[in-house]
Design a protein around this motif. Sequence first.
Motif, PDB file in Angstrom:
ATOM      1  N   SER A  80       0.836  -1.206   0.000  1.00 28.66           N
ATOM      2  CA  SER A  80       0.000   0.000   0.000  1.00 28.66           C
ATOM      3  C   SER A  80       0.872   1.258   0.000  1.00 28.66           C
ATOM      4  O   SER A  80       0.595   2.219  -0.718  1.00 28.66           O
ATOM      5  CB  SER A  80      -0.913  -0.008   1.221  1.00 28.66           C
ATOM      6  OG  SER A  80      -1.651   1.181   1.293  1.00 28.66           O
ATOM      7  N   TYR A  81       1.926   1.239   0.800  1.00 30.69           N
ATOM      8  CA  TYR A  81       2.860   2.369   0.862  1.00 30.69           C
ATOM      9  C   TYR A  81       3.492   2.604  -0.514  1.00 30.69           C
ATOM     10  O   TYR A  81       3.543   3.740  -0.998  1.00 30.69           O
ATOM     11  CB  TYR A  81       3.937   2.086   1.908  1.00 30.69           C
ATOM     12  CG  TYR A  81       5.072   3.064   1.902  1.00 30.69           C
ATOM     13  CD1 TYR A  81       4.937   4.311   2.509  1.00 30.69           C
ATOM     14  CD2 TYR A  81       6.280   2.758   1.292  1.00 30.69           C
ATOM     15  CE1 TYR A  81       5.986   5.224   2.506  1.00 30.69           C
ATOM     16  CE2 TYR A  81       7.324   3.661   1.282  1.00 30.69           C
ATOM     17  CZ  TYR A  81       7.173   4.884   1.883  1.00 30.69           C
ATOM     18  OH  TYR A  81       8.209   5.780   1.875  1.00 30.69           O
ATOM     19  N   SER A  82       3.947   1.538  -1.148  1.00 32.87           N
ATOM     20  CA  SER A  82       4.567   1.667  -2.475  1.00 32.87           C
ATOM     21  C   SER A  82       3.575   2.221  -3.487  1.00 32.87           C
ATOM     22  O   SER A  82       3.926   3.063  -4.312  1.00 32.87           O
ATOM     23  CB  SER A  82       5.071   0.301  -2.954  1.00 32.87           C
ATOM     24  OG  SER A  82       6.072  -0.181  -2.108  1.00 32.87           O
ATOM     25  N   LYS A  83       2.345   1.753  -3.398  1.00 33.79           N
ATOM     26  CA  LYS A  83       1.315   2.214  -4.323  1.00 33.79           C
ATOM     27  C   LYS A  83       1.023   3.708  -4.112  1.00 33.79           C
ATOM     28  O   LYS A  83       0.875   4.464  -5.072  1.00 33.79           O
ATOM     29  CB  LYS A  83       0.050   1.386  -4.107  1.00 33.79           C
ATOM     30  CG  LYS A  83      -0.938   1.453  -5.210  1.00 33.79           C
ATOM     31  CD  LYS A  83      -2.066   0.447  -4.985  1.00 33.79           C
ATOM     32  CE  LYS A  83      -3.039   0.494  -6.119  1.00 33.79           C
ATOM     33  NZ  LYS A  83      -4.111  -0.478  -5.970  1.00 33.79           N
ATOM     34  N   ASP A  84       0.961   4.129  -2.851  1.00 37.19           N
ATOM     35  CA  ASP A  84       0.727   5.549  -2.550  1.00 37.19           C
ATOM     36  C   ASP A  84       1.887   6.419  -3.044  1.00 37.19           C
ATOM     37  O   ASP A  84       1.665   7.510  -3.584  1.00 37.19           O
ATOM     38  CB  ASP A  84       0.519   5.752  -1.044  1.00 37.19           C
ATOM     39  CG  ASP A  84      -0.793   5.173  -0.553  1.00 37.19           C
ATOM     40  OD1 ASP A  84      -1.675   4.876  -1.382  1.00 37.19           O
ATOM     41  OD2 ASP A  84      -0.939   5.012   0.683  1.00 37.19           O
ATOM     42  N   MET A  85       3.123   5.942  -2.851  1.00 38.25           N
ATOM     43  CA  MET A  85       4.285   6.700  -3.334  1.00 38.25           C
ATOM     44  C   MET A  85       4.253   6.812  -4.857  1.00 38.25           C
ATOM     45  O   MET A  85       4.533   7.864  -5.415  1.00 38.25           O
ATOM     46  CB  MET A  85       5.590   6.017  -2.900  1.00 38.25           C
ATOM     47  CG  MET A  85       5.971   6.277  -1.464  1.00 38.25           C
ATOM     48  SD  MET A  85       6.261   8.031  -1.115  1.00 38.25           S
ATOM     49  CE  MET A  85       7.645   8.374  -2.157  1.00 38.25           C
ATOM     50  N   TYR A  86       3.883   5.721  -5.512  1.00 38.98           N
ATOM     51  CA  TYR A  86       3.791   5.740  -6.964  1.00 38.98           C
ATOM     52  C   TYR A  86       2.729   6.731  -7.420  1.00 38.98           C
ATOM     53  O   TYR A  86       2.936   7.484  -8.375  1.00 38.98           O
ATOM     54  CB  TYR A  86       3.488   4.336  -7.502  1.00 38.98           C
ATOM     55  CG  TYR A  86       3.319   4.313  -8.991  1.00 38.98           C
ATOM     56  CD1 TYR A  86       4.427   4.330  -9.837  1.00 38.98           C
ATOM     57  CD2 TYR A  86       2.058   4.311  -9.574  1.00 38.98           C
ATOM     58  CE1 TYR A  86       4.277   4.333 -11.203  1.00 38.98           C
ATOM     59  CE2 TYR A  86       1.900   4.317 -10.950  1.00 38.98           C
ATOM     60  CZ  TYR A  86       3.014   4.318 -11.759  1.00 38.98           C
ATOM     61  OH  TYR A  86       2.864   4.336 -13.119  1.00 38.98           O
ATOM     62  N   LEU A  88       1.665   9.418  -5.874  1.00 40.69           N
ATOM     63  CA  LEU A  88       2.150  10.786  -5.679  1.00 40.69           C
ATOM     64  C   LEU A  88       3.143  11.171  -6.775  1.00 40.69           C
ATOM     65  O   LEU A  88       3.057  12.261  -7.353  1.00 40.69           O
ATOM     66  CB  LEU A  88       2.801  10.932  -4.302  1.00 40.69           C
ATOM     67  CG  LEU A  88       1.862  10.962  -3.109  1.00 40.69           C
ATOM     68  CD1 LEU A  88       2.653  10.896  -1.803  1.00 40.69           C
ATOM     69  CD2 LEU A  88       0.984  12.189  -3.131  1.00 40.69           C
ATOM     70  N   SER A  89       4.075  10.284  -7.058  1.00 42.93           N
ATOM     71  CA  SER A  89       5.075  10.566  -8.097  1.00 42.93           C
ATOM     72  C   SER A  89       4.421  10.715  -9.463  1.00 42.93           C
ATOM     73  O   SER A  89       4.740  11.635 -10.217  1.00 42.93           O
ATOM     74  CB  SER A  89       6.108   9.441  -8.157  1.00 42.93           C
ATOM     75  OG  SER A  89       6.747   9.298  -6.925  1.00 42.93           O
ATOM     76  N   SER A  90       3.513   9.819  -9.755  1.00 43.90           N
ATOM     77  CA  SER A  90       2.824   9.848 -11.046  1.00 43.90           C
ATOM     78  C   SER A  90       2.015  11.135 -11.203  1.00 43.90           C
ATOM     79  O   SER A  90       1.994  11.734 -12.282  1.00 43.90           O
ATOM     80  CB  SER A  90       1.909   8.631 -11.151  1.00 43.90           C
ATOM     81  OG  SER A  90       1.178   8.657 -12.340  1.00 43.90           O
ATOM     82  N   GLY A  91       1.379  11.566 -10.128  1.00 43.57           N
ATOM     83  CA  GLY A  91       0.600  12.797 -10.177  1.00 43.57           C
ATOM     84  C   GLY A  91       1.468  14.010 -10.481  1.00 43.57           C
ATOM     85  O   GLY A  91       1.090  14.872 -11.282  1.00 43.57           O
ATOM     86  N   MET A  92       2.634  14.053  -9.867  1.00 45.48           N
ATOM     87  CA  MET A  92       3.530  15.185 -10.093  1.00 45.48           C
ATOM     88  C   MET A  92       4.058  15.177 -11.533  1.00 45.48           C
ATOM     89  O   MET A  92       4.122  16.224 -12.185  1.00 45.48           O
ATOM     90  CB  MET A  92       4.696  15.131  -9.097  1.00 45.48           C
ATOM     91  CG  MET A  92       5.549  16.352  -9.104  1.00 45.48           C
ATOM     92  SD  MET A  92       4.554  17.814  -8.747  1.00 45.48           S
ATOM     93  CE  MET A  92       5.564  19.046  -9.485  1.00 45.48           C
ATOM     94  N   VAL A  93       4.407  14.012 -12.022  1.00 44.08           N
ATOM     95  CA  VAL A  93       4.883  13.910 -13.400  1.00 44.08           C
ATOM     96  C   VAL A  93       3.777  14.320 -14.373  1.00 44.08           C
ATOM     97  O   VAL A  93       4.035  15.018 -15.360  1.00 44.08           O
ATOM     98  CB  VAL A  93       5.389  12.477 -13.693  1.00 44.08           C
ATOM     99  CG1 VAL A  93       5.624  12.261 -15.176  1.00 44.08           C
ATOM    100  CG2 VAL A  93       6.663  12.198 -12.915  1.00 44.08           C
ATOM    101  N   SER A  94       2.554  13.917 -14.081  1.00 44.97           N
ATOM    102  CA  SER A  94       1.428  14.296 -14.939  1.00 44.97           C
ATOM    103  C   SER A  94       1.225  15.804 -14.961  1.00 44.97           C
ATOM    104  O   SER A  94       0.955  16.384 -16.017  1.00 44.97           O
ATOM    105  CB  SER A  94       0.145  13.615 -14.466  1.00 44.97           C
ATOM    106  OG  SER A  94       0.233  12.233 -14.629  1.00 44.97           O
ATOM    107  N   GLU A  95       1.342  16.436 -13.796  1.00 44.45           N
ATOM    108  CA  GLU A  95       1.194  17.895 -13.729  1.00 44.45           C
ATOM    109  C   GLU A  95       2.277  18.590 -14.556  1.00 44.45           C
ATOM    110  O   GLU A  95       1.994  19.533 -15.294  1.00 44.45           O
ATOM    111  CB  GLU A  95       1.273  18.374 -12.274  1.00 44.45           C
ATOM    112  CG  GLU A  95       0.062  18.056 -11.447  1.00 44.45           C
ATOM    113  CD  GLU A  95      -1.171  18.841 -11.877  1.00 44.45           C
ATOM    114  OE1 GLU A  95      -1.047  19.983 -12.342  1.00 44.45           O
ATOM    115  OE2 GLU A  95      -2.264  18.274 -11.753  1.00 44.45           O
TER     116      GLU A  95
END
Length: 184
Positions: A80-86, A88-95
């Motif tokens: 779950s932690y890894s999925k949440d980190m992914y 967050l990272s994916s959201g920033m890259v998308s922005e």
Amino acid sequence: MMTPEQILDVQKSNLEKILGLSQKSFSNVEKVVELHLNAVKSYMEDSVEAVKALSSAKDIQDFMAVSSSVAQPLSEKAVSYSKDMYALSSGMVSEAAKLVEEQVSESNKKFVELFESASKNAPAGSEGAVALMKSALTAANTAYDSVSKATKQAVEMAEANMDAATSATIKAANTASSKARKAA
């Protein structure tokens, strides 16, 4: 040709976009720190409980049963932690990608406007060169659109693979935990 006011407007717009991205980045950093702190706190609490449970085991079978029952929730939390980190990272890259895409689109629009204006004032006999430039511009825009679409598809595929890997990991952990309980 752009007037000084237009240049200032463009620079102001770019600065606002950069500041907006900076604020989103800072917000994302706050979320990452919060996620880390919550994960560490949870890990510490779970570790204390696991040590207590393991120390109360009376024999090796009891120890194995307790060990497997402790391992399953920990692996689920790690996934779950890894999925949440992914996420967050994916959201920033998308922005960031969205901002770059907007900038490229805006720049292309301004370039086309400038080119159209310049081609109206082109000397007689240069129609062939103007047509060639228009064709090259259209080809470049088409290529950019194709690359952009391919990148979006690759990101979607990576996200689907991440979801599949997460599900497989949780399933494998549950299966291993069940087998360990049966063996004990």
